[in-house]
Design a protein around this motif. Structure first.
Motif, short mmCIF file in Angstrom:
data_model
loop_
_atom_site.label_atom_id
_atom_site.label_comp_id
_atom_site.label_asym_id
_atom_site.label_seq_id
_atom_site.Cartn_x
_atom_site.Cartn_y
_atom_site.Cartn_z
N LYS A 4 -25.84 24.01 101.86
CA LYS A 4 -24.31 23.73 101.28
C LYS A 4 -23.65 23.94 102.60
CE LYS A 4 -20.80 24.70 98.04
NZ LYS A 4 -20.26 25.59 96.84
N VAL A 5 -22.82 23.13 102.95
CA VAL A 5 -22.10 23.38 104.25
C VAL A 5 -20.34 23.28 103.74
CG1 VAL A 5 -21.04 22.16 106.30
CG2 VAL A 5 -23.36 21.89 105.53
N LEU A 6 -19.75 24.36 104.19
CA LEU A 6 -18.30 24.54 103.72
C LEU A 6 -17.31 24.08 104.97
CD1 LEU A 6 -18.17 27.78 101.99
CD2 LEU A 6 -18.58 25.69 101.27
N TYR A 7 -16.24 23.19 105.03
CA TYR A 7 -15.38 22.71 105.88
C TYR A 7 -14.09 23.50 105.32
CZ TYR A 7 -19.26 19.20 106.49
OH TYR A 7 -20.08 18.50 106.37
N PHE A 8 -13.46 24.01 106.53
CA PHE A 8 -12.23 24.61 106.60
C PHE A 8 -11.07 23.95 107.45
CE2 PHE A 8 -15.15 27.74 105.38
CZ PHE A 8 -14.58 28.36 104.39
N ARG A 35 -24.86 21.00 113.67
CA ARG A 35 -23.41 20.39 114.11
C ARG A 35 -23.96 19.20 114.94
NH1 ARG A 35 -21.60 24.38 118.30
NH2 ARG A 35 -23.22 23.39 119.25
N ASP A 36 -24.92 19.39 115.68
CA ASP A 36 -25.45 18.16 116.51
C ASP A 36 -25.69 16.96 115.61
OD1 ASP A 36 -24.71 19.32 118.88
OD2 ASP A 36 -26.69 19.91 119.26
N TRP A 37 -26.46 17.43 114.39
CA TRP A 37 -26.76 16.30 113.53
C TRP A 37 -25.72 15.51 112.78
CZ3 TRP A 37 -27.03 16.18 108.03
CH2 TRP A 37 -28.15 15.20 107.38
N LEU A 38 -24.97 16.48 112.46
CA LEU A 38 -23.69 15.83 111.66
C LEU A 38 -22.85 14.80 112.65
CD1 LEU A 38 -22.27 19.14 110.04
CD2 LEU A 38 -23.18 16.90 108.93
N VAL A 39 -22.61 15.31 114.04
CA VAL A 39 -21.95 14.51 114.84
C VAL A 39 -22.96 13.09 114.89
CG1 VAL A 39 -21.52 14.11 117.25
CG2 VAL A 39 -20.82 16.37 116.20
N ALA A 40 -24.04 13.19 115.12
CA ALA A 40 -24.98 12.09 115.25
C ALA A 40 -24.91 11.30 114.26
CB ALA A 40 -26.40 12.25 115.72
N ALA A 41 -24.99 11.82 112.95
CA ALA A 41 -24.82 11.17 111.74
C ALA A 41 -23.42 10.24 111.62
CB ALA A 41 -25.03 11.89 110.55
N GLY A 42 -22.35 10.63 112.43
CA GLY A 42 -21.11 9.78 112.43
C GLY A 42 -20.35 10.24 111.41
N ARG A 43 -20.37 11.60 111.00
CA ARG A 43 -19.23 11.93 110.03
C ARG A 43 -18.01 11.63 110.64
NH1 ARG A 43 -22.91 12.60 106.97
NH2 ARG A 43 -23.25 14.49 105.57
N LYS A 44 -17.42 10.81 109.81
CA LYS A 44 -15.73 10.76 110.53
C LYS A 44 -15.14 11.97 110.34
CE LYS A 44 -14.90 5.80 109.64
NZ LYS A 44 -13.85 4.85 109.18
N GLY A 45 -14.26 12.09 111.57
CA GLY A 45 -13.50 13.25 111.65
C GLY A 45 -14.33 14.61 112.27
#
Lengths: 78, 149
Positions: A4-8, A35-45
């Motif tokens: 579970k990842v929380l965003y603030f 973090r790198d995986w999320l960036v590579a996955a192209g999460r907008k924002g």
């Protein structure tokens, strides 16, 4: 592994959600890798901004915490 | 040792009096109060909203205080950090430390504040004439914290 990842703050606003549960590949063993995986996955924002959040994450250079309330502190030198 | 996160303002004199009450070992009480400024990065600031990570913030602050206790002989420490919307001139944070001597109290107070700025999960959102913006971390805060490593 399910995490579970929380965003603030600005990241929460950019992504439009306060958190999500992700199924991670087995090779994602650190927060930095996540973090790198999320960036590579192209999460907008999602981008590695120099924010308090990014800095907090960067402190967790080891394996990911065992629980959402776990935290890791770098060893201090006197 | 006490850590509090709250929306309400705090009474500086009352908090300091309570921290040192009845402890005759104390020879020094050092404190720092952070305030909201009306300008930042060249823009006027009419309001600042502080967000945090409930639960984790308290643990992070407690860990910082515990670290200070291992470095200096301090008798008591108090950290109060406000959250929510704040106006210029409002109090944001109080760090206070008691010890037998001023050197220990000054150092521990500065250490706790420097670490708080870089290692506790707070985020600032400023309202400026151009709209709202989240405040990025400052290199100067990193440098201040690195002095203690």
């Amino acid at each position: 592994m399910s995490v579970k990842v929380l965003y603030f703050a600005g990241l929460r606003e950019a992504l439009g959600m306060a958190g999500e549960t992700l199924e991670l590949p087995p090779d994602i063993a650190t927060v930095g890798a996540l973090r790198d995986w999320l960036v590579a996955a192209g999460r907008k924002g999602w981008r590695p901004r120099r924010t308090c959040a990014a800095r907090s994450i960067s402190l967790w250079s080891g394996r990911m915490p065992a629980s959402p309330t776990a935290t890791r502190w770098p060893s201090s030198r006197r | 040792m006490s850590v509090r996160i709250q929306e309400a303002d705090f009474d500086l004199n009352a908090e300091l009096a309570a921290l040192r009450a009845g402890d005759a070992r104390i020879g020094a009480l050092a404190s720092f109060v952070g305030l909201v400024r009306d300008i930042n990065d060249g823009a006027g600031v009419s309001e600042m909203t502080l967000e945090h990570y409930p639960g984790m913030t308290e643990k992070a602050l407690a860990a910082i205080v515990d670290e200070a206790k291992t470095r200096w002989e301090i008798y008591g420490a108090l950290v109060i950090h406000r959250i929510g919307p704040l106006k210029p001139c409002d109090q944001i944070v109080l760090v206070a430390v008691t010890s037998a001597h001023r050197g220990e109290a000054f150092a521990a107070c500065e250490f706790i504040m420097d670490y708080l700025k870089t290692r506790a999960p707070f985020w600032k959102r400023e309202t400026t004439p151009d709209g709202a913006r989240w405040v990025d971390a400052r290199d100067s805060d990193d440098s201040a914290a690195e002095r203690w490593q």
